[in-house]
Design a protein around this motif. Structure first.
Motif, short mmCIF file in Angstrom:
data_model
loop_
_atom_site.label_atom_id
_atom_site.label_comp_id
_atom_site.label_asym_id
_atom_site.label_seq_id
_atom_site.Cartn_x
_atom_site.Cartn_y
_atom_site.Cartn_z
N TYR A 115 -54.89 91.61 89.62
CA TYR A 115 -55.86 92.58 90.37
C TYR A 115 -54.79 93.49 91.47
O TYR A 115 -55.02 94.65 91.39
CB TYR A 115 -57.00 92.06 91.20
N TYR A 116 -53.93 92.84 91.98
CA TYR A 116 -53.26 94.02 93.06
C TYR A 116 -52.15 94.63 92.63
O TYR A 116 -51.31 95.21 93.35
CB TYR A 116 -52.90 92.93 94.18
N GLU A 117 -51.84 94.44 91.29
CA GLU A 117 -50.84 94.95 90.75
C GLU A 117 -51.00 96.65 90.34
O GLU A 117 -50.24 97.37 89.86
CB GLU A 117 -50.00 94.48 89.53
N GLU A 156 -55.81 85.12 88.57
CA GLU A 156 -56.01 85.70 87.17
C GLU A 156 -55.37 86.95 86.77
O GLU A 156 -55.02 87.76 87.51
CB GLU A 156 -57.65 85.96 87.00
N GLU A 157 -54.94 86.91 85.35
CA GLU A 157 -54.24 88.11 85.09
C GLU A 157 -54.94 88.72 83.60
O GLU A 157 -55.59 87.81 83.07
CB GLU A 157 -52.80 87.72 84.60
N ARG A 158 -54.80 89.87 83.71
CA ARG A 158 -55.75 90.46 82.56
C ARG A 158 -54.47 91.39 81.85
O ARG A 158 -53.49 91.99 82.52
CB ARG A 158 -56.80 91.21 82.96
N ARG A 159 -54.86 91.73 80.55
CA ARG A 159 -53.81 92.45 79.77
C ARG A 159 -54.81 93.59 79.08
O ARG A 159 -56.17 93.39 78.78
CB ARG A 159 -53.38 91.82 78.52
N ALA A 160 -54.57 94.95 79.44
CA ALA A 160 -55.15 96.15 79.05
C ALA A 160 -54.37 97.02 78.63
O ALA A 160 -53.16 97.15 78.82
CB ALA A 160 -56.02 96.43 80.25
N SER A 161 -55.05 97.89 77.70
CA SER A 161 -54.54 99.03 77.16
C SER A 161 -55.31 100.34 77.78
O SER A 161 -56.53 100.20 78.24
CB SER A 161 -54.38 99.33 75.62
N HIS A 162 -54.86 101.36 78.13
CA HIS A 162 -55.45 102.46 78.55
C HIS A 162 -54.81 103.83 78.04
O HIS A 162 -53.96 103.95 77.42
CB HIS A 162 -55.28 102.50 80.09
N ILE A 163 -55.61 104.65 78.21
CA ILE A 163 -55.45 106.40 77.80
C ILE A 163 -55.58 107.15 79.19
O ILE A 163 -56.78 107.01 79.71
CB ILE A 163 -56.42 106.79 76.79
N LEU A 164 -54.62 107.77 79.57
CA LEU A 164 -54.71 108.63 80.60
C LEU A 164 -54.77 110.07 80.39
O LEU A 164 -53.91 110.43 79.69
CB LEU A 164 -53.75 108.23 81.50
N ILE A 165 -55.69 110.86 80.93
CA ILE A 165 -55.49 112.38 81.05
C ILE A 165 -55.37 112.68 82.29
O ILE A 165 -56.16 112.46 82.99
CB ILE A 165 -56.77 112.91 80.34
N GLN A 166 -54.28 113.50 82.62
CA GLN A 166 -53.91 113.97 84.14
C GLN A 166 -54.74 114.92 84.41
O GLN A 166 -55.22 115.86 83.43
CB GLN A 166 -52.28 114.27 83.92
N GLU A 205 -60.54 97.47 89.48
CA GLU A 205 -62.00 97.26 89.61
C GLU A 205 -62.66 97.29 88.05
O GLU A 205 -63.32 96.54 87.84
CB GLU A 205 -62.67 98.16 90.62
N ALA A 206 -62.15 98.29 87.51
CA ALA A 206 -62.94 98.59 86.04
C ALA A 206 -62.14 97.64 85.15
O ALA A 206 -63.04 97.15 84.30
CB ALA A 206 -62.32 100.15 85.87
N ALA A 207 -60.99 97.39 85.33
CA ALA A 207 -60.21 96.26 84.48
C ALA A 207 -61.10 94.93 84.40
O ALA A 207 -61.09 94.42 83.46
CB ALA A 207 -58.70 96.55 84.47
N PHE A 208 -61.22 94.62 85.75
CA PHE A 208 -61.33 93.35 86.04
C PHE A 208 -63.06 92.95 85.96
O PHE A 208 -63.59 91.93 85.87
CB PHE A 208 -61.14 92.48 87.55
N SER A 209 -63.74 93.98 85.71
CA SER A 209 -65.11 94.28 85.55
C SER A 209 -65.66 93.96 84.06
O SER A 209 -66.62 93.66 83.69
CB SER A 209 -65.84 95.23 86.04
N LEU A 210 -64.51 94.12 83.30
CA LEU A 210 -64.94 93.99 81.74
C LEU A 210 -64.99 92.63 81.46
O LEU A 210 -64.12 91.66 81.87
CB LEU A 210 -63.64 94.64 80.86
#
Length: 418
Positions: A324-326, A259-269, A333-338
């Motif tokens: 998942y493993y990329e 399974e592949e998922r496409r996501a966008s994210h916002i990162l704060i370092q 875990e967070a992306a694939f639980s949506l």
């Protein structure tokens, strides 16, 4: 890299490979490293920061030292610094020209290059652990690989279209063949041997001190027979459709597409992960962004404005499709639980900092149909049967030798090609 090739001896060429790897994994990664972003040099208005340079240089320095197994001299250190900076400048110039030329690479080319990058690590999981340890996002790696592929296409195009003039050939010949005269004095130690007397005790003492220098390593002499599966390929009969279908059913795992998922994210370092105050500042910032998001502000707009993942921020935080493993486990875990496209995660903490993740696409896992993989199946069948025949031959040879029905020498005479 041609200048570097000319200056490095073949025996330590692996260092040049490490150099390329360092550029690929560290260059352009300022958004993830924190610290000072003071500009060291500008290339047509594009800054190369001291932090970027330092990351690459430290990596190259460590690899050089590991390879040479000795302390690096001040002269070599200075040379390394200059070469790292030169290569970073060249890389940026080539990248700028490649963008002007609108050179493109396909996603499949990027994925294939990524697979080759992972190969030395043994598995995708090991590669991802390495990235997590180095605090490198996979999306950044893909972006670097894409850039390098584009630059490679540009340099290849330049090489293919370049012809040397007579003047250039003349200058090259002079450079390669020019000689200079020197005067020098040679002092040969051999001339002073006769004037030195060594006692038996001194010899014995010297021997004991340097005894390991006279150690002769153990050696063995072996003869061997090489049984190659390829030599048996022509003895493998063509598989029937029924045999292929059964083989396909037994090896479905080879044809399972994750399974592949496409996501966008916002990162704060987190500027300094060991500093609780920096952690709290980053958390407060992502919480402010979350409030804006819940207030109706577009996710992509917020990503472009705030996200410190430089590779995805300009694309509204888009990471494209991934398995998942990329990604590192905490992110995946967070992306694939949506559950549904459009869902946004709670605030997620990873070694890189704090994230908000929005699910934008799902490609369900599936098994490639039999009709589409028949040619691969035939090759797999042939390889497996050839391997089995080679193993059978090796077992038969061993048995015959153990039973004295043939000898090693007799077999070699009958099969000189092995």
């Amino acid at each position: 890299m041609q200048d570097l090739r000319n200056l490095i001896k073949p025996g330590v060429w692996i260092i040049a490979i490490a150099f390329i790897a360092s550029i690929a994994f560290m260059y352009g990664r300022s958004a993830f490293q924190g610290g000072s972003q003071e500009s060291l040099v500008e290339v047509n208005g594009v800054a190369i920061s001291y932090q970027d340079f330092l990351q690459v240089y430290q990596d190259v320095y460590a690899r050089y030292r590991e390879q040479l197994q000795e302390e690096i001299s001040a002269q070599l250190e200075q040379y390394l610094k200059s070469q790292v900076l030169v290569e970073m400048i060249k890389n940026e110039l080539l990248w700028q020209e490649a963008k002007k030329a609108k050179i493109k690479v396909s996603q499949e080319e990027v994925k294939e290059a990524a697979r080759e990058t992972m190969r030395p690590f043994g598995s995708q999981e090991a590669f991802m652990r390495f990235l997590e340890y180095r605090h490198i996002l996979y999306s950044e790696v893909e972006e670097d690989i894409k850039k390098q592929l584009i630059i490679n296409k540009l340099t290849q195009a330049i090489k293919s279209s370049t012809a040397a003039t007579e003047e250039e050939l003349k200058n090259h010949w002079i450079t390669q063949n020019e000689r200079i005269g020197v005067s020098y004095v040679v002092v040969k130690p051999e001339k002073h041997k006769d004037g030195i007397e060594v006692t038996k005790e001194e010899l014995q003492e010297y021997y004991q001190e340097y005894k390991e220098d006279f150690r002769v390593p153990e050696k063995v002499k072996v003869d061997y027979i090489l049984i190659k599966p390829d030599d048996f390929a022509d003895k493998v009969s063509e598989a029937s459709k029924e045999e292929l279908e059964n083989y396909y059913q037994k090896n479905l795992s080879y044809f399972s597409i994750a399974e592949e998922r496409r996501a966008s994210h916002i990162l704060i370092q987190i500027a300094d992960t060991t500093n609780p105050e920096d952690d709290e500042k980053a958390k407060e910032k992502i919480e402010e962004i979350e409030k804006e998001l819940k207030g109706g502000t577009d996710f992509a707009t917020l990503a472009r404005e705030y996200s410190q993942d430089s590779a995805s921020a300009e694309k509204g935080g888009d990471l494209e499709f991934f398995t998942y493993y990329e990604m590192i486990p905490s992110f995946s875990e967070a992306a694939f639980s949506l559950e549904e496209v459009g869902d946004v995660s709670e605030i997620v903490k990873t070694p890189f900092g704090y994230h908000l993740i929005k699910l934008t696409g799902i490609k369900a896992s599936y098994v490639e149909p039999f009709q589409e993989v028949q040619e691969r199946l035939k090759q797999m069948w042939k390889d497996e049967k050839s391997e089995a025949l080679a193993q059978e031959e090796a077992n038969n040879i061993r048995k015959e030798m153990e039973e004295k029905s043939t000898s090693f020498e007799e077999y070699i005479r009958e099969h000189p090609d092995r």
